[in-house]
Write a protein that holds these residues in place. Structure first.
Motif, short mmCIF file in Angstrom:
data_model
loop_
_atom_site.label_atom_id
_atom_site.label_comp_id
_atom_site.label_asym_id
_atom_site.label_seq_id
_atom_site.Cartn_x
_atom_site.Cartn_y
_atom_site.Cartn_z
N ALA A 314 0.53 -1.31 -0.31
CA ALA A 314 0.25 -0.17 0.07
C ALA A 314 0.74 1.20 0.19
CB ALA A 314 -1.08 0.14 1.42
N VAL A 315 2.44 1.22 -0.15
CA VAL A 315 3.07 2.52 0.69
C VAL A 315 4.21 2.27 -0.35
CG1 VAL A 315 2.51 3.37 2.73
CG2 VAL A 315 4.03 1.30 2.60
N ALA A 316 4.43 0.61 -1.19
CA ALA A 316 6.01 0.98 -1.56
C ALA A 316 6.23 1.87 -2.52
CB ALA A 316 5.59 -0.44 -2.12
N GLU A 317 5.27 2.47 -3.51
CA GLU A 317 5.69 3.64 -4.22
C GLU A 317 6.20 4.83 -3.02
OE1 GLU A 317 1.22 4.27 -5.67
OE2 GLU A 317 1.97 2.94 -7.45
N ARG A 318 5.70 4.89 -2.40
CA ARG A 318 6.34 6.23 -1.46
C ARG A 318 7.38 6.13 -0.69
NH1 ARG A 318 0.79 6.74 1.29
NH2 ARG A 318 2.03 8.46 2.60
N LEU A 319 7.90 4.66 -0.87
CA LEU A 319 9.69 4.44 -0.02
C LEU A 319 10.22 5.18 -0.89
CD1 LEU A 319 7.67 1.50 1.96
CD2 LEU A 319 7.66 3.79 2.57
N PRO A 320 11.08 4.86 0.27
CA PRO A 320 12.87 4.84 -0.76
C PRO A 320 13.35 4.26 -1.42
CG PRO A 320 13.28 5.63 1.55
CD PRO A 320 11.93 4.77 1.42
N THR A 321 13.52 4.00 -2.38
CA THR A 321 13.95 3.37 -3.58
C THR A 321 14.56 2.27 -2.84
OG1 THR A 321 16.01 4.85 -4.80
CG2 THR A 321 13.62 3.51 -6.47
N GLY A 322 14.37 1.21 -2.75
CA GLY A 322 15.61 0.14 -2.71
C GLY A 322 14.85 -0.79 -1.03
N ALA A 327 11.89 -4.22 5.46
CA ALA A 327 12.44 -3.12 5.67
C ALA A 327 11.50 -2.05 6.63
CB ALA A 327 13.02 -2.48 5.25
N TRP A 328 10.30 -2.20 5.20
CA TRP A 328 9.04 -1.76 5.96
C TRP A 328 8.40 -2.14 7.30
CZ3 TRP A 328 6.09 2.68 5.94
CH2 TRP A 328 4.95 2.53 6.06
N ASN A 329 8.09 -3.23 7.63
CA ASN A 329 7.78 -4.00 8.43
C ASN A 329 8.18 -4.11 9.90
OD1 ASN A 329 6.13 -5.22 7.15
ND2 ASN A 329 6.37 -7.72 7.58
N ALA A 330 10.22 -3.70 9.57
CA ALA A 330 10.43 -3.69 10.98
C ALA A 330 11.05 -1.65 11.45
CB ALA A 330 11.62 -3.32 10.30
N ILE A 331 10.85 -0.76 10.40
CA ILE A 331 10.54 0.64 11.24
C ILE A 331 8.94 0.67 11.13
CG2 ILE A 331 10.30 2.37 9.67
CD1 ILE A 331 13.08 1.39 8.45
N ARG A 332 8.19 0.19 10.62
CA ARG A 332 6.99 1.13 10.65
C ARG A 332 6.30 1.52 12.11
NH1 ARG A 332 2.39 -3.90 8.55
NH2 ARG A 332 2.82 -5.19 10.14
N PRO A 333 6.21 -0.04 13.38
CA PRO A 333 6.11 0.59 14.12
C PRO A 333 6.14 2.04 15.01
CG PRO A 333 6.88 -1.53 14.34
CD PRO A 333 7.34 -0.97 12.61
N ASN A 334 7.48 2.60 14.18
CA ASN A 334 8.18 3.31 14.64
C ASN A 334 7.98 5.33 13.71
OD1 ASN A 334 9.73 1.81 16.08
ND2 ASN A 334 10.52 3.50 16.89
N LEU A 335 7.04 4.86 13.05
CA LEU A 335 6.24 5.84 12.24
C LEU A 335 5.40 6.45 12.71
CD1 LEU A 335 6.94 4.76 8.89
CD2 LEU A 335 8.59 5.97 10.17
N THR A 336 4.71 7.77 12.34
CA THR A 336 4.37 8.40 12.80
C THR A 336 3.47 8.94 11.32
OG1 THR A 336 5.19 10.09 13.22
CG2 THR A 336 4.09 8.86 14.92
N VAL A 338 4.54 8.70 6.87
CA VAL A 338 5.30 7.61 6.14
C VAL A 338 6.19 8.03 5.83
CG1 VAL A 338 5.28 6.42 3.75
CG2 VAL A 338 2.68 6.82 4.99
N ASP A 339 6.70 9.68 5.40
CA ASP A 339 7.27 10.30 5.17
C ASP A 339 8.54 10.15 6.10
OD1 ASP A 339 6.00 11.66 3.04
OD2 ASP A 339 6.27 13.11 3.99
N ASP A 340 8.80 9.72 7.29
CA ASP A 340 9.71 9.56 8.54
C ASP A 340 10.87 7.94 7.80
OD1 ASP A 340 8.91 11.73 9.38
OD2 ASP A 340 8.25 10.52 11.05
N ALA A 341 9.79 7.33 7.04
CA ALA A 341 10.51 5.87 6.66
C ALA A 341 11.77 6.39 6.23
CB ALA A 341 9.80 5.22 5.38
N ALA A 342 11.69 7.52 5.61
CA ALA A 342 12.80 7.90 5.06
C ALA A 342 14.16 8.10 6.12
CB ALA A 342 12.97 8.86 3.88
#
Ligand code: GLU
Length: 434
Positions: A314-322, A327-336, A338-342
């Protein structure tokens, strides 16, 4: 009969959160009943309507995912209004008026001064037409019987038409006010449910008579209590809070919709995964009469909760390349947002800067040696920390924190068990030795 709803913004500004809520409820109701949702652009006011706002309204609805089945523009429908206007005039339901605003205001004050309701007084039959004045037009209410309807939110409603002013429907320059074109369109577009704010309740009373005058059965009405700010007052901020602000704050459309679908109802606000539960759950009888409080902090929280369960696809297109699924599953619990995934992806990829305490250098070197021997395909974090615990006797913060700081450059962050495999063997060893 196909359930048909409409969202009818005037393009004299951008949509604010109250408009978004109205659009959503109309959309949900249509979806729930396999019906149609119409976007009606109420642009009869040529002076104040702007094409850029029409474009903005469309793109806001697009962003929200509230697709419409048909678009109607009032400015393209003047012929239809003209036709009904002439017919209603011929029937005596529309009549010419000549008062100036000053004269009307004076009558109002006089009536109020006498303790009477400030209802417009019709001119006497055959009254002289003041010279040189061009008429404006009113719809003549039928005083014979009370106006009644069963409102889907407010229950039974009853108005005495004698206490209502005949509404002005057309100005002296021929331009239309909102009331009559809206009723004509609701008939012509086959609207079955009118869902709007309770500020329109009195309009509805007079429009019910317009529907009858047009020979139509009125639609059903749901008038919702208005939104207030979190402080409980009608706030200025809400009037200017629109999609642009939410985008800027990193709010996901689904979070906004999930909140607005339930706000003011007896149902809980929940971090839904898609629109299905919101569609299934829309029920006007569950809306209360008290103003609904829109709380931006609640929205931010809901946004985070929704992100924490959002799938990678659902968010792949908005995530940094690579940045992949793990990585998304590891990082998403810390996000408020999507942009912060970068930021976290930058931590994974490095380079990072870590402030390592001198006392921890030997410990980290020991960790690096162990890291060389681990099975990185299994669960390197638990294997590493278990081995370090055995070898050093460290535990708790002393065991974990130096590792986290060396590996990420930060004291807090995603669960290391999920993050470490993504950082990977080479980078991890290099960071532990840095
Ligand atoms: N254009 C009107 C408004 O913005 C529409 C009201 C209605 O839903 O009928 O208030």
């Amino acid at each position: 009969m196909t359930v048909t709803t409409r969202f009818a913004p005037s393009p004299t500004g951008t949509l604010h959160v109250g408009n978004v809520r109205t659009a959503l409820h109309n959309w949900l109701w249509a979806k729930k009943h396999g019906g149609r949702f119409i976007l009606r652009i109420d642009d009869t006011d040529v002076e104040r309507s702007r094409e850029e706002y029409v474009t903005q309204i469309r793109s806001d609805l697009d962003w929200l995912g509230l697709a419409w089945d048909e678009e109607a523009r009032q400015s393209a429908r003047f012929d239809l209004y003209e036709k009904h206007f002439e017919a209603l005039k011929a029937e005596g339901r529309i009549y010419a008026c000549y008062e100036t605003p000053e004269e009307l205001e004076l009558r109002r004050k006089i009536l109020l001064g006498r303790g009477l309701p400030p209802v417009y007084e019709r001119p006497a039959e055959g009254a002289a037409i003041p010279e040189g004045r061009i008429p404006h037009w009113r719809f003549k209410l039928d005083h014979a019987a009370p106006i009644e309807w069963d409102d889907l939110v407010r229950g039974h409603q009853k108005f005495d038409p004698k206490l209502l002013s005949d509404p002005v429907i057309r100005r002296a320059d021929g331009s239309w006010l909102y009331m009559l074109p809206s009723a004509i369109d609701d008939v012509d577009l086959g609207i079955t449910h009118v869902v709007r704010g309770e500020d329109h309740v009195t309009n509805t009373a007079t429009q019910i008579q317009m529907f009858a005058a047009l020979g139509a059965v009125p639609p059903l009405f749901a008038h919702e209590a208005l939104l207030t700010g979190s402080e409980g007052k009608l706030s200025k901020r809400l009037g200017s809070l629109g999609v642009d602000a939410f985008k800027e704050q990193g709010i996901e459309p689904l979070a906004l919709l999930a909140l607005l679908a339930r706000l003011g109802t007896s149902d809980p606000v929940e971090p839904v995964a898609d629109m299905a539960p919101l569609i299934a759950g829309i029920d006007f009888s569950r809306f209360g009469r008290a103003p609904a409080r829109f709380d931006e902090a609640e929205l931010a929280q809901l946004n985070a909760r929704i992100l924490h369960q959002t799938d990678y696809d659902a968010v792949a297109e908005r995530l940094p390349t690579g940045m992949g699924q793990a990585a998304w599953n590891a990082i998403r619990p810390n996000l408020t947002r999507v942009d912060d995934a970068a930021d976290w992806w930058a931590v994974v990829e490095g380079p990072i800067h870590a402030d390592i305490a001198t006392d921890d250098r030997a410990y980290l070197a020991q960790a690096a040696r162990l890291a060389e021997t681990l099975d990185w395909a299994a669960d390197p974090w638990h294997a590493l920390t278990a081995a370090l615990k055995d070898e050093t006797g460290r535990k708790g913060k002393a065991l974990f924190l130096p590792l986290r700081i060396a590996l990420t450059g930060r004291e807090h962050g995603p669960d290391m068990a999920s993050l470490l495999p993504i950082i990977g063997r080479e980078r991890a060893i290099a960071r532990l030795l840095a």
